[in-house]
Design a protein around this motif. Sequence first.
Motif, PDB file in Angstrom:
ATOM      1  N   MET A   1      30.096  52.056  60.866  1.00 50.77           N
ATOM      2  CA  MET A   1      30.434  50.831  60.161  1.00 50.77           C
ATOM      3  C   MET A   1      29.290  50.399  59.241  1.00 50.77           C
ATOM      4  N   HIS A   2      28.067  50.684  59.676  1.00 52.74           N
ATOM      5  CA  HIS A   2      26.937  50.332  58.821  1.00 52.74           C
ATOM      6  C   HIS A   2      26.978  51.111  57.513  1.00 52.74           C
ATOM      7  N   LEU A   3      27.445  52.335  57.580  1.00 58.50           N
ATOM      8  CA  LEU A   3      27.526  53.164  56.385  1.00 58.50           C
ATOM      9  C   LEU A   3      28.521  52.579  55.379  1.00 58.50           C
ATOM     10  N   ILE A   4      29.631  52.078  55.858  1.00 61.59           N
ATOM     11  CA  ILE A   4      30.625  51.455  54.980  1.00 61.59           C
ATOM     12  C   ILE A   4      30.026  50.230  54.307  1.00 61.59           C
ATOM     13  N   ILE A   5      29.314  49.420  55.073  1.00 59.82           N
ATOM     14  CA  ILE A   5      28.703  48.213  54.519  1.00 59.82           C
ATOM     15  C   ILE A   5      27.650  48.588  53.477  1.00 59.82           C
ATOM     16  N   ILE A   6      26.849  49.606  53.751  1.00 60.84           N
ATOM     17  CA  ILE A   6      25.829  50.037  52.793  1.00 60.84           C
ATOM     18  C   ILE A   6      26.470  50.549  51.504  1.00 60.84           C
ATOM     19  N   ILE A   7      27.551  51.298  51.629  1.00 69.19           N
ATOM     20  CA  ILE A   7      28.255  51.794  50.441  1.00 69.19           C
ATOM     21  C   ILE A   7      28.814  50.626  49.633  1.00 69.19           C
ATOM     22  N   MET A   8      29.381  49.641  50.303  1.00 64.73           N
ATOM     23  CA  MET A   8      29.935  48.481  49.606  1.00 64.73           C
ATOM     24  C   MET A   8      28.827  47.686  48.905  1.00 64.73           C
ATOM     25  N   ILE A   9      27.686  47.554  49.540  1.00 65.68           N
ATOM     26  CA  ILE A   9      26.560  46.854  48.906  1.00 65.68           C
ATOM     27  C   ILE A   9      26.105  47.618  47.669  1.00 65.68           C
ATOM     28  N   PHE A  10      26.074  48.936  47.745  1.00 64.11           N
ATOM     29  CA  PHE A  10      25.703  49.762  46.597  1.00 64.11           C
ATOM     30  C   PHE A  10      26.705  49.562  45.457  1.00 64.11           C
ATOM     31  N   ILE A  11      27.995  49.527  45.771  1.00 62.11           N
ATOM     32  CA  ILE A  11      29.024  49.300  44.754  1.00 62.11           C
ATOM     33  C   ILE A  11      28.873  47.905  44.154  1.00 62.11           C
ATOM     34  N   ILE A  12      28.594  46.919  44.986  1.00 59.19           N
ATOM     35  CA  ILE A  12      28.391  45.553  44.500  1.00 59.19           C
ATOM     36  C   ILE A  12      27.225  45.507  43.520  1.00 59.19           C
ATOM     37  N   MET A  13      26.119  46.169  43.854  1.00 69.01           N
ATOM     38  CA  MET A  13      24.960  46.167  42.964  1.00 69.01           C
ATOM     39  C   MET A  13      25.281  46.845  41.635  1.00 69.01           C
ATOM     40  N   ILE A  14      26.015  47.946  41.659  1.00 59.95           N
ATOM     41  CA  ILE A  14      26.381  48.639  40.421  1.00 59.95           C
ATOM     42  C   ILE A  14      27.279  47.758  39.552  1.00 59.95           C
ATOM     43  N   MET A  15      28.269  47.112  40.167  1.00 54.74           N
ATOM     44  CA  MET A  15      29.185  46.271  39.404  1.00 54.74           C
ATOM     45  C   MET A  15      28.473  45.052  38.813  1.00 54.74           C
ATOM     46  N   ILE A  16      27.549  44.463  39.572  1.00 53.48           N
ATOM     47  CA  ILE A  16      26.790  43.322  39.051  1.00 53.48           C
ATOM     48  C   ILE A  16      25.938  43.761  37.863  1.00 53.48           C
ATOM     49  N   ARG A  17      25.314  44.927  37.957  1.00 53.65           N
ATOM     50  CA  ARG A  17      24.500  45.437  36.851  1.00 53.65           C
ATOM     51  C   ARG A  17      25.362  45.664  35.611  1.00 53.65           C
ATOM     52  N   LYS A  18      26.539  46.265  35.781  1.00 56.51           N
ATOM     53  CA  LYS A  18      27.433  46.513  34.644  1.00 56.51           C
ATOM     54  C   LYS A  18      27.919  45.197  34.039  1.00 56.51           C
ATOM     55  N   LEU A  19      28.234  44.224  34.893  1.00 56.08           N
ATOM     56  CA  LEU A  19      28.703  42.925  34.418  1.00 56.08           C
ATOM     57  C   LEU A  19      27.613  42.204  33.627  1.00 56.08           C
ATOM     58  N   ILE A  20      26.403  42.210  34.139  1.00 54.78           N
ATOM     59  CA  ILE A  20      25.294  41.555  33.443  1.00 54.78           C
ATOM     60  C   ILE A  20      25.023  42.240  32.113  1.00 54.78           C
ATOM     61  N   THR A  21      25.051  43.558  32.090  1.00 54.30           N
ATOM     62  CA  THR A  21      24.847  44.296  30.838  1.00 54.30           C
ATOM     63  C   THR A  21      25.920  43.948  29.820  1.00 54.30           C
ATOM     64  N   SER A  22      27.157  43.865  30.258  1.00 54.46           N
ATOM     65  CA  SER A  22      28.258  43.534  29.363  1.00 54.46           C
ATOM     66  C   SER A  22      28.124  42.111  28.818  1.00 54.46           C
ATOM     67  N   ILE A  23      27.725  41.181  29.663  1.00 54.96           N
ATOM     68  CA  ILE A  23      27.557  39.794  29.229  1.00 54.96           C
ATOM     69  C   ILE A  23      26.376  39.673  28.271  1.00 54.96           C
ATOM     70  N   GLN A  24      25.301  40.419  28.520  1.00 56.89           N
ATOM     71  CA  GLN A  24      24.152  40.384  27.615  1.00 56.89           C
ATOM     72  C   GLN A  24      24.508  40.926  26.236  1.00 56.89           C
ATOM     73  N   GLN A  25      25.484  41.801  26.156  1.00 57.79           N
ATOM     74  CA  GLN A  25      25.933  42.346  24.875  1.00 57.79           C
ATOM     75  C   GLN A  25      26.874  41.387  24.151  1.00 57.79           C
ATOM     76  N   GLY A  26      27.180  40.257  24.770  1.00 58.53           N
ATOM     77  CA  GLY A  26      28.034  39.259  24.134  1.00 58.53           C
ATOM     78  C   GLY A  26      29.505  39.400  24.453  1.00 58.53           C
ATOM     79  N   ASN A  27      29.861  40.262  25.380  1.00 52.72           N
ATOM     80  CA  ASN A  27      31.258  40.440  25.791  1.00 52.72           C
ATOM     81  C   ASN A  27      31.520  39.575  27.012  1.00 52.72           C
ATOM     82  N   TYR A  28      32.047  38.388  26.794  1.00 52.46           N
ATOM     83  CA  TYR A  28      32.222  37.455  27.907  1.00 52.46           C
ATOM     84  C   TYR A  28      33.577  37.618  28.586  1.00 52.46           C
TER      85      TYR A  28
END
Length: 112
Positions: A1-28
């Motif tokens: 179960m810890h592995l699933i949580i770690i994978i989900m946290i990794f996915i969350i971090m990737i999505m947050i990074r992509k979202l921030i990059t997109s917003i910084q480019q002016g795509n709201y």
Amino acid sequence: MHLIIIIMIFIIMIMIRKLITSIQQGNYFTTVNLRYIKKLFLAAITAVVTQFMQLVLLYPCIASNDLHVSAIRRNDSVGLWLTELLFVVILYVVYQVFNSGMQLKVENDEFV
């Protein structure tokens, strides 16, 4: 179960990074940002459900070993789970705001 949580946290971090990059480019309010938030929301829900299942399934085993340690772990786990649940609620609100913003943008583009 810890592995699933770690994978989900990794996915969350990737999505947050992509979202921030997109917003910084002016795509709201774009469909891409809405997809990022949706994936972020689904990963967070999966992590919360997994954490809750872990709390429910593993707590009886811990409680049978040591009552004092189990009480401390239970309180820490419940507090962490409630914090994760709050994060999911905030993500849902952000998703709704971006969805409404995108709908307003589409209506505005059609009006002009």
